[in-house]
Each structure stands twice: as C-alpha cells, then as structure tokens.
Design a protein around this motif. Structure first.
Motif, PDB file in Angstrom:
ATOM      1  N   TRP A   1       0.833  -1.196   0.000  1.00 51.96           N
ATOM      2  CA  TRP A   1       0.000   0.000   0.000  1.00 51.96           C
ATOM      3  C   TRP A   1       0.874   1.255   0.000  1.00 51.96           C
ATOM      4  N   ARG A   2       0.440   2.259  -0.743  1.00 47.03           N
ATOM      5  CA  ARG A   2       1.106   3.561  -0.832  1.00 47.03           C
ATOM      6  C   ARG A   2       0.229   4.605  -0.133  1.00 47.03           C
ATOM      7  N   ASN A   3       0.851   5.647   0.398  1.00 43.77           N
ATOM      8  CA  ASN A   3       0.064   6.636   1.152  1.00 43.77           C
ATOM      9  C   ASN A   3       0.102   8.026   0.532  1.00 43.77           C
ATOM     10  N   ASP A   4       0.427   8.115  -0.744  1.00 49.81           N
ATOM     11  CA  ASP A   4       0.534   9.423  -1.385  1.00 49.81           C
ATOM     12  C   ASP A   4      -0.752  10.241  -1.269  1.00 49.81           C
ATOM     13  N   SER A   5      -1.894   9.572  -1.339  1.00 45.75           N
ATOM     14  CA  SER A   5      -3.183  10.259  -1.250  1.00 45.75           C
ATOM     15  C   SER A   5      -3.655  10.424   0.185  1.00 45.75           C
ATOM     16  N   GLN A   6      -2.974   9.778   1.113  1.00 45.21           N
ATOM     17  CA  GLN A   6      -3.346   9.725   2.535  1.00 45.21           C
ATOM     18  C   GLN A   6      -4.714   9.085   2.753  1.00 45.21           C
ATOM     19  N   ARG A   7      -5.154   8.272   1.790  1.00 39.81           N
ATOM     20  CA  ARG A   7      -6.374   7.501   1.998  1.00 39.81           C
ATOM     21  C   ARG A   7      -6.086   6.209   2.763  1.00 39.81           C
ATOM     22  N   VAL A   8      -4.871   5.691   2.627  1.00 39.66           N
ATOM     23  CA  VAL A   8      -4.523   4.434   3.286  1.00 39.66           C
ATOM     24  C   VAL A   8      -4.308   4.654   4.780  1.00 39.66           C
TER      25      VAL A   8
END
Length: 352
Positions: A287-294
């Motif tokens: 999982w990546r958190n670039d969008s801060q949705r994770v």
C-alpha cells in the motif's frame, strides 16, 4: 526536541507516550481465533476455516529509527497472525525470483510455469504483473474457495468482469493463485525461499512460520509440496513477531541491502512501491500513502503492509528512516500519526 542516546533528532518522549497508549488498545476477542475469523466472512457458505489458527496474545509492536529499536510494547517476540500483511511478503518472495531472472513481470504466468493444475484454472493472458497488482480479473476456485467469496472487493464495488488488466480488485483467492504459481516457479515451498534468502540473512528469529490450508498441496516433480496462503482469511498465512516483521521493514527502508549484503534489488523495491494505473494507492501487494487515503494523517512518504483492517501493520517511511511494526492494535492510525510527528524527516527524498 529530545534526542536519543546517539543524538538522533527524535522526540523520544512523544514516541514512548504514543507506544504506551497503543499498548492499551488491544483488539478484543482474539483469544478465540475461530470465532474471531467467523465474524470476518459475510458469506455463510464459505466461513469454514481450513488452515491452522493461532490465538492472539494482545497488542505488541516495535519502533525502529535509523536502524535501531527505539521503543517496543507488549511482547514483541511472540509470533502473531499477520493476516493480509502476508501479501507484501509474497511480493518479497516474488522479488527474489525477479532478481534471479526467474520472473519477468510482463510475461504470462502460463508460459513461465507449466503445471496441470494451473492449466485447469484457466489463467491464459494473466501476467505476473497482473497478479502482483491485483488486476488479473481471474474468476475461478482454488483450494475450495471461489474468487466471488472475497466480500471486500464486492462490498467496495471493485469487482467487475473483464480482461486481465481491465480492473483492480482486492481478492485473497487471486493472491493464493499467485502463491501457487510462485511455488511451481521455485519448485519448492515459499517458506524455504523466505527463510534462506530473506529472514535468516536479516537475523530474524526462528519463531515465525508460514501456513496454507489442509488441501493446498501440489505435486512438483513427484513430491507433495505445500502451498502457503497470502493471508489468514480462512486460517493460515504468515505468523511472525513484531521484531521479525520490523526487520523485514528495515530491508525495504535500506532499499534491499542489509549489513553489506544485497538481499533484494532496489529495482524490485521501486517496482513494488510504484503506483498501479488502476489504483494509485497500491503497488505490488504493498500500500502507498501518497493520497493519505490508506493512513490518514500520516506522511505521504509512507508505504505499508497491512492486514485485518490495519490491526496488523508494517509501516515504512524512508524519508524519516522509520519502521513501525504493530500487531493486534486498534486505532493504529493515531499511532502512526503521533510517531511520525515525533520523527522529523531526515531526507527530502520520497519513495517511488
């Protein structure tokens, strides 16, 4: 800003306060794992647990900064079920195959491995890339569980019919298909690969284990070979302590090199953390958190393996030289945000 004993610019008081709070947020009901799992699967016809179970012992975890342990909570040496965090470990084993020249992400799996079971499953057109990004769109049944049983994809509205690469959907049965294909590719059980190529060189303990289901066995060269699962949806999966899980996080933080030895290529880590065209929050089972949705309120530079709604988490923030491993904790969102605020960035660079 307090510093640690080696002068690192980190607010240790805040880190330890956050850890102390997290120790009190243990997930309830985990002493009866069969009962706990039964509540996770909405489809009554497929609640049957077919893999081994491990009762949870309570919240535990480790915080590492710049390669050193700066805080722990609970008993961080006790193995716990990792649930879907196991998927990122599957990606790690796939990276070993990639680095050996055994796996071309763009190659069709059916042309890379030849086995009667895979032929019967009808995987034509599906590449390793599709399986690693959860974009295979494969429909079928494996180890008695049909792809349609994974309620998360259906509940979130991702499931759709189409050709491989036409849609993204989070699906445990498809990850189990990847585990089967990798087992045939290596021609030996995946735990053997993980132990020899990754965890032993990292100095992990011998307490971890990786399980499949009662019937997840395949004949390879005349030998009955167990196939592990990519999660604990129906039991099984990877059982690992927070300390050992944090060591795996260090391997990724260090871009695949550990104490002068290259265990995983930086190219594979970049591929693993590159965004999927159909879901930018996802890479190769990471999982990546670039969008801060994770992980809301956490830095965009973070990458993570997570399972069971985030109750099991391996958080890696290369920009802060930070690794956090957490088992059986609720409100992990607060833990990550609080510790991240106490650890200033040490690098302007962000992961892929």
């Amino acid at each position: 800003m307090a510093t640690d004993s080696d002068g690192a610019n980190i607010d240790l008081t805040s880190v330890r306060d956050a850890v102390r709070r997290q120790a009190q947020r243990a997930t309830s009901g985990i002493d009866d794992m069969a009962g706990y799992l039964s509540e996770q699967v909405a489809d009554e016809s497929h609640r049957e647990v077919t893999g081994p179970l491990l009762a949870g012992t309570g919240a535990s975890g480790v915080v590492r900064h710049q390669g050193r342990v700066v805080a722990e909570w609970g008993d961080a040496a006790i193995p716990e079920m990792l649930f879907s965090g196991t998927k990122s470990v599957v990606a790690t084993v796939a990276g070993v195959a990639f680095d050996r020249g055994l796996l071309d992400p763009d190659a069709q799996v059916s042309r890379a491995v030849d086995h009667p079971l895979l032929t019967r499953l009808g995987i034509e057109g599906i590449t390793w890339h599709h399986l690693l990004q959860q974009t295979s769109a494969w429909h079928g049944e494996l180890w008695g569980k049909p792809t349609e049983v994974d309620t998360q994809s259906r509940r979130e509205g991702f499931e759709r019919d189409g050709a491989p690469g036409s849609g993204w959907a989070y699906n445990d049965v498809r990850v189990n298909l990847l585990c089967l294909a990798l087992t045939v590719l290596f021609r030996r059980p995946l735990p053997e690969v993980l132990r020899a190529e990754v965890l032993e060189p990292l100095g992990a303990s011998s307490s971890w284990s990786w399980h499949g289901y009662a019937d997840s066995v395949v004949d390879i060269d005349g030998t009955a070979t167990p196939v592990v699962s990519g999660g604990a949806h129906w039991g099984g999966g990877l059982w690992i302590s927070a300390r050992d899980l944090a060591l795996l996080g260090e391997l990724y933080r260090c871009r695949g090199e550990w104490r002068g030895r290259r265990l995983l290529s930086a190219e594979w880590i970049d591929r693993s953390w590159s965004p999927c065209d159909l879901n930018a929050d996802y890479g190769y089972l990471w999982w990546r958190n670039d969008s801060q949705r994770v992980q809301p309120d956490a830095p965009t530079s973070g990458r993570c393996a997570r399972g069971n709604g985030g109750r099991h988490l391996l958080w890696i923030d290369p920009a802060r030289d930070l690794v956090i491993a957490s088992h059986w904790g609720d409100e992990v969102r607060d833990l990550i945000a609080e510790i991240s605020a106490a650890v200033p960035p040490t690098s302007a660079a962000t992961p892929s």
